[in-house]
Design an enzyme around this catalytic site. Structure first.
Site, PDB file in Angstrom:
ATOM      1  N   GLY A  46       0.842  -1.198   0.000  1.00  0.00           N
ATOM      2  CA  GLY A  46       0.000   0.000   0.000  1.00  0.00           C
ATOM      3  C   GLY A  46       0.878   1.249   0.000  1.00  0.00           C
ATOM      4  O   GLY A  46       0.676   2.171  -0.804  1.00  0.00           O
ATOM      5  N   HIS A  47       1.900   1.258   0.874  1.00  0.00           N
ATOM      6  CA  HIS A  47       2.824   2.405   0.899  1.00  0.00           C
ATOM      7  C   HIS A  47       3.554   2.525  -0.439  1.00  0.00           C
ATOM      8  O   HIS A  47       3.732   3.621  -0.958  1.00  0.00           O
ATOM      9  CB  HIS A  47       3.886   2.218   1.998  1.00  0.00           C
ATOM     10  CG  HIS A  47       3.358   2.248   3.392  1.00  0.00           C
ATOM     11  ND1 HIS A  47       3.400   1.164   4.234  1.00  0.00           N
ATOM     12  CD2 HIS A  47       2.784   3.247   4.104  1.00  0.00           C
ATOM     13  CE1 HIS A  47       2.886   1.492   5.411  1.00  0.00           C
ATOM     14  NE2 HIS A  47       2.500   2.737   5.358  1.00  0.00           N
ATOM     15  N   GLU A 161      -6.471   6.305   1.485  1.00  0.00           N
ATOM     16  CA  GLU A 161      -7.879   6.486   1.891  1.00  0.00           C
ATOM     17  C   GLU A 161      -8.309   5.507   2.981  1.00  0.00           C
ATOM     18  O   GLU A 161      -9.429   5.592   3.455  1.00  0.00           O
ATOM     19  CB  GLU A 161      -8.798   6.330   0.679  1.00  0.00           C
ATOM     20  CG  GLU A 161      -8.743   7.520  -0.244  1.00  0.00           C
ATOM     21  CD  GLU A 161      -9.780   7.468  -1.357  1.00  0.00           C
ATOM     22  OE1 GLU A 161     -10.341   6.371  -1.578  1.00  0.00           O
ATOM     23  OE2 GLU A 161      -9.997   8.507  -1.996  1.00  0.00           O
ATOM     24  N   GLN A 166      -8.484  10.800   8.512  1.00  0.00           N
ATOM     25  CA  GLN A 166      -7.179  11.489   8.582  1.00  0.00           C
ATOM     26  C   GLN A 166      -6.956  12.324   7.319  1.00  0.00           C
ATOM     27  O   GLN A 166      -6.516  13.479   7.392  1.00  0.00           O
ATOM     28  CB  GLN A 166      -6.073  10.434   8.730  1.00  0.00           C
ATOM     29  CG  GLN A 166      -4.678  10.963   8.469  1.00  0.00           C
ATOM     30  CD  GLN A 166      -3.606   9.938   8.766  1.00  0.00           C
ATOM     31  OE1 GLN A 166      -3.275   9.705   9.925  1.00  0.00           O
ATOM     32  NE2 GLN A 166      -3.045   9.319   7.736  1.00  0.00           N
ATOM     33  N   SER A 199       0.097  -1.698   8.281  1.00  0.00           N
ATOM     34  CA  SER A 199       1.299  -2.149   8.993  1.00  0.00           C
ATOM     35  C   SER A 199       0.909  -3.030  10.180  1.00  0.00           C
ATOM     36  O   SER A 199       1.670  -3.907  10.590  1.00  0.00           O
ATOM     37  CB  SER A 199       2.089  -0.947   9.500  1.00  0.00           C
ATOM     38  OG  SER A 199       2.355  -0.081   8.443  1.00  0.00           O
TER      39      SER A 199
HETATM   40  O1  PAF Z   1      -1.048   7.394   8.319  1.00  0.00           O
HETATM   41  C1  PAF Z   1       0.032   7.349   8.949  1.00  0.00           C
HETATM   42  O2  PAF Z   1       0.846   6.448   8.775  1.00  0.00           O
HETATM   43  C2  PAF Z   1       0.333   8.427   9.977  1.00  0.00           C
HETATM   44  O3  PAF Z   1      -0.822   8.825  10.631  1.00  0.00           O
HETATM   45  C3  PAF Z   1       1.068   9.633   9.376  1.00  0.00           C
HETATM   46  C4  PAF Z   1       0.228  10.360   8.345  1.00  0.00           C
HETATM   47  C5  PAF Z   1       2.369   9.175   8.732  1.00  0.00           C
HETATM   48  C6  PAF Z   1       1.414  10.630  10.478  1.00  0.00           C
HETATM   49  O4  PAF Z   1       2.212  10.057  11.461  1.00  0.00           O
END
Ligand code: PAF
Length: 293
Positions: A46-47, A161, A166, A199
């Site tokens: 995903g990352h 998403e 967030q 994660s």
């Molecule tokens: O989504 C995340 O992994 C965290 O909330 C972020 C945006 C890196 C902030 O620490």
């Protein structure tokens, strides 16, 4: 995938903000565009999909890796959060893209000696769902994302998403602080069985990992039901489904307006809705969501 040509032959890693800002300020003189992918490490596909998107849209990409203590409302969750920096570096290297910078600061470097959040008002977005169950969480997220945006000063920043609330809060943060950056939301990546990539999935014991795709399966059924049933009926149905699933404990199921994140009272034409779930699989908290219309 193309190899980068700006930064030289290999990916760079910075562990201090000072060194990174000096390096970036030289690059900025050449009008290169910068993409930022903020992460807490323990990288997964995903990352990598965010990084890949960022690579195609910017000259240089900064991936920040920092487990931000101020956004954890639960000490145990912070301690158990996976930290796999060396593995993360190898994964990023495997993308074979050299115009990539890893920024992996320490908590002292980010916060000096006071590991504390600022307090934010996000127009009410912060009180719903995650905000209601994780006290101080969005103050912590706001504080670190603001810090990262100020340090890196990117043209674009990328967020998944899966953490939809967030994402909306970060869009609001950027407005509040008047920052000149495009916040790019990216679709949720899923495992083959539908579980949203996270994660935290690495912490699931075998039987809980097998049970966890139930979350997305239920979201998909809720979406179908939302076509003909009220939000209340769908919510009751979801709660009942979780009562029959002994390995997962539902924290909340909410159907909310995509814009305000407030729970729906009555369906309105032209309004967009999403369904959100938070559930525990043993001591691992999982979240997911789906667009309903
Ligand atoms: O989504 C995340 O992994 C965290 O909330 C972020 C945006 C890196 C902030 O620490």
């Amino acid at each position: 995938m193309f190899a980068g040509r700006i930064l030289g032959q290999s990916m760079k890693t910075f562990s201090t903000t000072n060194a990174l800002t000096k390096y970036l300020s030289q690059l900025r003189e050449n009008n290169y565009t910068i993409g930022l992918v903020p992460t807490m490490g323990a990288l997964h596909k995903g990352h990598l999909s965010l990084v890949t998107k960022a690579m195609t849209e910017n000259s240089i990409v900064v991936v920040s890796i920092f487990v931000n203590p101020t956004q954890f409302n639960n000490e145990d969750d912070l301690i158990k959060y996976p930290r796999t920096l060396e593995k993360d570096k190898l994964l990023l290297e495997s993308l074979n893209y050299t115009d990539l910078i890893i920024y992996a600061p320490s908590a002292t470097d980010i916060y000096n000696n006071e590991i504390k959040s600022k307090h934010y008002s996000f127009g009410g977005l912060e009180y719903e769902m995650e905000g209601a169950f994780r006290e101080g969480h969005f103050d912590g997220v706001g504080t670190i994302v603001s810090r990262l945006l100020h340090v890196v000063n990117p043209n674009r920043a990328y967020f998944g998403e899966k953490d939809f609330q967030q994402l909306q809060i970060i869009k609001k943060l950027v407005k509040i602080e008047g920052l000149d950056v495009d916040i790019v939301g990216c679709a949720i990546l899923r495992e083959q069985d539908g579980l949203a990539m996270s994660s935290r999935n690495t912490r699931l014991k075998k039987e809980y990992r097998i049970a966890a795709p139930f979350i997305y399966k239920t979201l998909k059924s809720a979406k179908l039901k939302f076509g003909t049933k009220s939000a209340k009926e769908v919510t009751e149905w979801v709660q009942q489904q979780f009562e029959n699933e002994p390995l997962l404990e539902l924290e909340y199921f909410t159907i909310a307006s995509t814009k305000t994140l407030k729970p729906i009272m009555r369906k309105r034409v032209n309004s967009k809705y999403r369904a959100f779930i938070a559930a525990y699989a043993d001591d691992v908290r999982l979240i997911d969501n789906i667009a309903l219309n």
